[in-house]
Every structure is written in C-alpha cells, then in structure tokens.
Design a protein around this motif. Structure first.
Motif, PDB file in Angstrom:
ATOM      1  N   ALA A  93       0.698  -1.121  -0.157  1.00 41.62           N
ATOM      2  CA  ALA A  93      -0.092   0.060   0.010  1.00 41.62           C
ATOM      3  C   ALA A  93       0.865   1.352  -0.005  1.00 41.62           C
ATOM      4  CB  ALA A  93      -0.966  -0.160   1.176  1.00 41.62           C
ATOM      5  N   SER A  94       0.420   2.303  -0.506  1.00 41.19           N
ATOM      6  CA  SER A  94       1.158   3.501  -0.518  1.00 41.19           C
ATOM      7  C   SER A  94       0.401   4.595   0.370  1.00 41.19           C
ATOM      8  CB  SER A  94       1.235   4.040  -2.080  1.00 41.19           C
ATOM      9  OG  SER A  94       1.750   5.421  -1.804  1.00 41.19           O
ATOM     10  N   ILE A  95       1.223   5.241   1.412  1.00 36.81           N
ATOM     11  CA  ILE A  95       0.447   5.972   2.187  1.00 36.81           C
ATOM     12  C   ILE A  95       0.593   7.798   1.760  1.00 36.81           C
ATOM     13  CG2 ILE A  95       0.580   4.682   4.224  1.00 36.81           C
ATOM     14  CD1 ILE A  95       2.880   6.157   5.015  1.00 36.81           C
ATOM     15  N   ASP A  96       1.556   7.847   0.827  1.00 33.59           N
ATOM     16  CA  ASP A  96       1.479   9.367   0.315  1.00 33.59           C
ATOM     17  C   ASP A  96       1.698   9.409  -1.108  1.00 33.59           C
ATOM     18  OD1 ASP A  96       4.190   8.230  -0.529  1.00 33.59           O
ATOM     19  OD2 ASP A  96       5.314   9.401   0.924  1.00 33.59           O
ATOM     20  N   GLY A  97       1.426   8.193  -1.988  1.00 35.54           N
ATOM     21  CA  GLY A  97       1.149   8.418  -3.337  1.00 35.54           C
ATOM     22  C   GLY A  97       2.820   7.760  -3.960  1.00 35.54           C
ATOM     23  N   SER A  98       3.687   7.474  -3.208  1.00 38.28           N
ATOM     24  CA  SER A  98       4.861   7.031  -3.666  1.00 38.28           C
ATOM     25  C   SER A  98       4.742   5.664  -4.385  1.00 38.28           C
ATOM     26  CB  SER A  98       5.878   7.078  -2.587  1.00 38.28           C
ATOM     27  OG  SER A  98       6.481   8.364  -2.128  1.00 38.28           O
ATOM     28  N   GLU A  99       5.420   5.508  -5.446  1.00 39.82           N
ATOM     29  CA  GLU A  99       5.522   4.036  -5.942  1.00 39.82           C
ATOM     30  C   GLU A  99       6.606   3.039  -5.096  1.00 39.82           C
ATOM     31  OE1 GLU A  99       6.378   4.098  -9.887  1.00 39.82           O
ATOM     32  OE2 GLU A  99       4.422   4.576 -10.574  1.00 39.82           O
ATOM     33  N   PRO A 100       6.262   1.989  -5.253  1.00 36.23           N
ATOM     34  CA  PRO A 100       7.161   1.053  -4.578  1.00 36.23           C
ATOM     35  C   PRO A 100       8.214   1.039  -5.371  1.00 36.23           C
ATOM     36  CG  PRO A 100       4.933  -0.087  -4.914  1.00 36.23           C
ATOM     37  CD  PRO A 100       4.923   1.099  -5.700  1.00 36.23           C
ATOM     38  N   PRO A 101       9.455   0.757  -4.658  1.00 36.69           N
ATOM     39  CA  PRO A 101      10.938   0.969  -5.229  1.00 36.69           C
ATOM     40  C   PRO A 101      11.090  -0.307  -6.270  1.00 36.69           C
ATOM     41  CG  PRO A 101      10.904  -0.147  -3.109  1.00 36.69           C
ATOM     42  CD  PRO A 101       9.543   0.302  -3.304  1.00 36.69           C
TER      43      PRO A 101
END
Length: 649
Positions: A93-101
């Motif tokens: 899940a993303s809590i700030d809109g960041s894509e997973p690495p």
C-alpha cells in the motif's frame, strides 16, 4: 513455526518509523475489523529486528508494507517486503502516493493517501477487505498470493482505491507456475521475436541514508552490464539508454519497446558497514512479471562473487546455448574492494564531466585504484581515458605531448595485464590517434577493440568514428548502426552517426541524424555547429550562418561564421569572425584557421595553418583526411604529404 490455535492468526505491518502516525491509523482500522496486527511497537525494548520480529514476519498470513517517500529508502522495510513477496503473502500500500521501489513494481498496490494528506477511508476499507480475503480461517485453505486477491478487488466497483503502477500486472493475477515456466516459454518461442535474448540492465536503486553511495549502485549495475555484453549470445542495451529511465514512470513494456529488449534487469543495493545487500529481478518486458528473483546478503568482500553470480544466472536464463563456460568472466578487474571503490569513484567523476577539477580528480581516483592494485587493468584504462581528455581540453601545446604519452603508456599497461580487455585497446587507439596523430599505428588497437567489444556501444562508437576518419565509410556505417541498436536513446551515438554521414558526403542524411540526436537530448553540445556544416554542404549558406551563430562554443561560432559570411559576400564580417577567433584562441585553433583559409580560397595560408597545427600536435588533424572544408586543398602536394605523415595513407 506456523500459526496455530495457540496464537490467533496475525498480519505483519512493515513501515518506516517516520511514518508511525499513518501506521497507527492503519492498525486502528484493521483492529476495528477484528484483524490481529503485529507491528514493532509491540516490542518491549531490544533491537527492531530480533527473534520475535523474525518469527512474526515468517508466520504472518499477510505482510502489509506501507510504502512512502521515506520507507522506499529503508533497508528494513525492503527486507520485510522481500520476505513477504517471496512467501507469496505481500500486500503493498502507498500512504503518500509514492510508487514502490524497484523489485516491487510488478504488484498492484492500494492507494491509501496522497503527499502531505490524511489516509482516505475508502483506501482503508479496501485494505481491510483484502486482508479479510487472505485470512486462513475464512478461506479454509492456504491463502493465495495477495496479488491475485488485489487484482480481484481492483475489478470491483469504481474508486476501490487501487492504482496500477508502471510495472503493470497482467489481468486476472498471475500464477506462480507462469513465473516458473518463463524461461521454458522463451526457449519454446512463445515470447519469440528478434530480441528474445536481449536485456537492459536498469540503474540500480540505492537503499540507505548515505547520499554518497550512488557511485556504488551505479558501478555494480555497470559491471554486470559489461559482463553480460561480453557474451556473444546476448544483446545488452547500453548504459546511456538504460539510464534515461532512472526516474521514469514508464511501464516495463514501454521501456522494453524503446530499448528494443525482451527483458529488464532491475536491482537495489544497500551498504551497511562491511555488508552489502543486493536484490535483483529479471523482469519480462512484455508483461512486467518477475522471471527470476535473486537476493544476496553478504560481506562486502563478496561483491565480485555477487556480480559473477548475477551475470551467470541471467546468461543461463536467456542464452539457450549456454554451456557454463565462464559466461561472466572478469576481464580487467580486481579482487580488491578498496581498489574497486576507488575505480568506481573515478568512473563517476569522469562520467560527470563537469569541469577540469572533477576530471583531474577522476584521474587521481584511477591512480589510487592502481596504487592499491597495480594489476587492475580497468583502472589503467580509466587513467588513459582521463589523461587523453585532460590533454585534449586543458593543456597547452608544450604539455600536450607528455600527457598523451602517459595516456598511451597507461593503455598499453592495461593491455599487458589483460590482453582481451576491449577497453584497453580502444583507449590505446584513441590516445595514439588523437594524441600522437599516428593513424597508421592506431589501426591495430582499434580493430582489436572491435573484435573483443562488439557488444559494447561505446567501443563500437569509437571504432566507427575512427574508421570514418581514415576513409572507411562502409565499416564506420556498420559499426555505428550496431551502436545505435544497443544505445537507441543516446543522443551522442546519433550525433556521431551524423558526423560519419557528413564526412562521407551525405549532408542530407547527416542533418536527419543530428536532428534525431537533438530530439533525444535537446541540449546536446555542438548541435548547431554540425547542422551548419551540413547546411554549407547543401549550399544553404544563410541557414548555415544562422546555425553557427546559435552555437554556444565560441570557436564554432567564429569558424562557421567566417566561412558562411564569406560565401554570402560579407567579407568584412568574415574577417571580423577570424580576427576574433585568433584574438581569443591564438595558436590553439590552427586547424580551424586552415579550414577558414581553405574555404576562402587562400591556399598558401591554409597550408601554413596546417603545418602549424602539425607542429603543435593539434588533435583537429585527426579529421584531416575526409574533412569537406579542406576539399579546396586536398590535391596539393603539401596536403598529401601531411596526410601520409599522419598515417592516413
């Protein structure tokens, strides 16, 4: 130990400590739904990653990872996410809109929030529903991989809170059997295509707090790329094109299409004191799935073994004819980590190319690597390359001969240590041709570099421009086309392609290549100079004048301006350009004076300028043989004698 009736089944929550307020919101939502959550806030002192943590991670029925700008740089979160993924229970899940690495982008993920905002209720409800679907008590069986469940949820009502990232998953989830059979499918021709044995090594992600470790992750990717490129069964995309996607949100398919490869190799690197953690995924460029995941957590002294292992695995997966015979041979390398790190620092500085100070610091780093390991051929080649650059850009005529002599010696030492090291031969050819102006002696090392490094776009490009300068247009065109196929997003390759076409008397084709280079990189150097030269050949003198005026380099402005204005009949303006050039550059631009005087029809002055250029060892003479600007003096005895002296004939 598995979950039993003695302990209620739990989910494991992985997050960065800086994100704890959002983590508590997630925990509250899950616990309100009756989900048992284990998180590190339950530890009573002690290290974060202790035996209890490991037990909870290994036996959770779901591993929820909260990705954020912060957590993508946390090696702890990476470790926990890897374990969840490898066990088939990862729920990202993303809590700030960041894509997973890198390494986790083939999964769909739940969007819980946006940068600087609160978590959204709809996303939290979707997360709870996804966890409930994975609960073994509800399913009555071993839970499937979260990826399948996430895909099912995504197919539900609009606005369910899911985003598909740039490593878009194939519809309906993916069975583990499909991943396991990826290699078989390739060998059977199901993925087919002319590029099925091709791969791009993407920039490796740096994990950790240290901001000065980028050179290490970039260097590791470069070393693996070089090892793969030496295998004749593989086509390996070049570094410049692969690096163009460093911060891109393009899908795996888009990247593979643009680089013309079937597979991508993505990775992440974490340095922790004397240990290094490396995660690498071989990804199918058609659908973004991970074909082969590789994990290493070893002493830093094992870095060379890790490089060998990764390259060998990729070769064995992609090259059907692999016979196990040293596919990732280390040619020109070292066994010293200290020497390797110094070399990587030098390479980083050389590639940066910001100014004289950084170029000289690069030379110092290559020399440091040699002091640590005198038998490090790649470091000697790097030293040669740096010396040649310094000789060309920063030294006057009095120093230039000595600098180039050192460059030749360094390249010869690289070849003595590693006779099959293509870069050593290529650098020797360059130092002899550009520094000593001995085109005859440069032929053999350039040819040898081509034979040894036909899978390396840089080797091919240097060879191509050399063959063009000695008049072998056919070999030059063939080599630069090979380079372009390996490096399709490198503007410099297409600029060189234009140079080769211009020297061969094809100005229209040259213009097209120059414009292609600019389309790739708008700020590419000397673009207007080169376009102006092609326009002169086409007889469009006014357009050429305008092009020269736009170039940022004063030498090109005045040289081109002097020629174009003279052709247009503006003799005073032409004389002014030449006077300004001589005032600012003195005897450093003797070759350009020869070009101007030849175009003005002043044959004696042009020949005198060429003689000055020879006396001063002006590297511009390396393009003497097929320079269209010198056509008016090409039949003179003096010109032909100089061409013979330099070794063109």
């Amino acid at each position: 130990m598995s979950q039993t009736g003695a302990e209620p089944p739990w989910v494991f929550l992985s997050y960065s400590r800086d994100d704890q307020p959002h983590a508590r919101e997630v925990i509250a939502a899950l616990e309100a739904a009756g989900v048992t959550v284990w998180w590190d806030g339950l530890l009573q002192g002690g290290a974060r990653y202790n035996d209890i943590t490991e037990h909870k991670l290994e036996n959770a029925y779901a591993v929820i990872v909260l990705w954020s700008e912060t957590s993508t740089h946390s090696h702890w979160v990476h470790d926990e996410a890897m374990r969840g993924r490898d066990r088939g229970v990862l729920l990202p899940a993303s809590i700030d809109g960041s894509e997973p690495p890198l390494g986790f982008r083939q999964f769909q993920w739940i969007a819980l929030g946006a940068p600087g905002g609160k978590l959204n209720q709809q996303g939290l409800e979707t997360l709870v529903q996804s966890v409930e679907r994975l609960h073994p008590g509800l399913a009555g069986e071993t839970p499937p991989a979260p990826r399948q469940k996430v895909t099912e949820a995504a197919a539900g009502p609009a606005g369910a809170g899911f985003r598909i990232n740039r490593r878009a998953a194939i519809g309906g989830g993916i069975a583990l059997a499909a991943i396991a059979s990826g290699t078989l499918a390739w060998r059977s021709g199901l993925f087919g295509g002319e590029h099925s044995n091709s791969v791009a090594v993407m920039p490796f992600n740096r994990i950790g707090e240290s901001s000065d470790q980028a050179y290490f992750s970039d260097g590791l990717a470069a070393e693996i790329r070089a090892r793969l490129a030496r295998n004749p069964l593989l086509k390996v995309a070049a570094e410049a094109s692969s690096k163009s996607f460093r911060d891109s949100n393009a899908t795996a398919r888009d990247i593979a299409d643009q680089l013309k490869v079937a597979y991508l190799l993505e990775g992440s690197v974490a340095r922790e004191g004397e240990r290094v953690k490396v995660r690498v995924d071989l990804i199918d460029g058609g659908d973004g799935t991970v074909v082969v995941p590789l994990d290493y957590d070893q002493s830093i002294d094992s870095i060379f073994d890790i490089q060998d292992a990764i390259a060998a695995k990729v070769v064995s997966e992609l090259a059907a004819q692999f016979d196990g015979s040293d596919p990732a041979a280390t040619i020109g390398g070292t066994h010293s980590v200290a020497a390797y790190e110094a070399y990587l620092r030098g390479r980083e500085l050389y590639d940066l190319g910001s100014d004289e100070a950084s170029d000289r610091e690069a030379l110092a780093k290559f020399e440091e690597a040699i002091r640590i390991d005198p038998q490090y051929a790649a470091a000697h080649a790097g030293k040669s390359r740096s010396l040649a650059l310094i000789g060309n850009l920063y030294t006057g005529p009095a120093e230039r001969e000595g600098i180039y002599s050192r460059a030749v010696d360094a390249a010869r030492e690289a070849i003595r240590i590693a006779p099959d090291f293509a870069d050593g031969h290529s650098n020797l050819g360059f130092a002899i041709a550009m520094g000593q102006l001995d085109m005859k002696s440069a032929r053999e090392p350039y040819q040898r570099s081509y034979e040894l490094g036909a899978g390396d776009a840089d080797i091919l490009s240097r060879y191509a421009i050399f063959r063009s300068r000695i008049g072998d247009s056919s070999s030059a065109q063939s080599a630069i086309s090979q380079a372009a196929s390996l490096d399709p997003l490198n503007a410099r390759v297409f600029r060189l392609k234009g140079d080769i076409e211009y020297a061969a008397g094809r100005p229209t084709e040259a213009l097209a290549s120059f414009r292609q280079a600019k389309a790739i990189q708008d700020s590419i150097s000397s673009y207007h100079w080169r376009v102006g030269l092609a326009q002169l050949e086409l007889g469009d003198n006014q357009a050429a004048r305008d092009s020269f005026a736009q170039d940022n380099f004063v030498v090109w402005q005045h040289t081109g301006g002097a020629i174009a204005e003279h052709r247009l009949g503006n003799l005073a303006a032409a004389q002014d350009h030449l006077a300004q050039l001589k005032s600012e550059y003195g005897n450093k631009s003797s070759y350009q004076y020869a070009q101007v005087h030849a175009q003005w029809g002043e044959i004696d002055k042009a020949l005198a300028a060429l003689e000055d250029a020879w006396r001063l060892k002006d590297s511009g003479l390396s393009q003497l043989f097929h320079d269209p600007l010198l056509a008016p003096i090409r039949e003179t005895r003096e010109y032909q004698a100089l061409a013979k002296r330099i070794g063109f004939v």
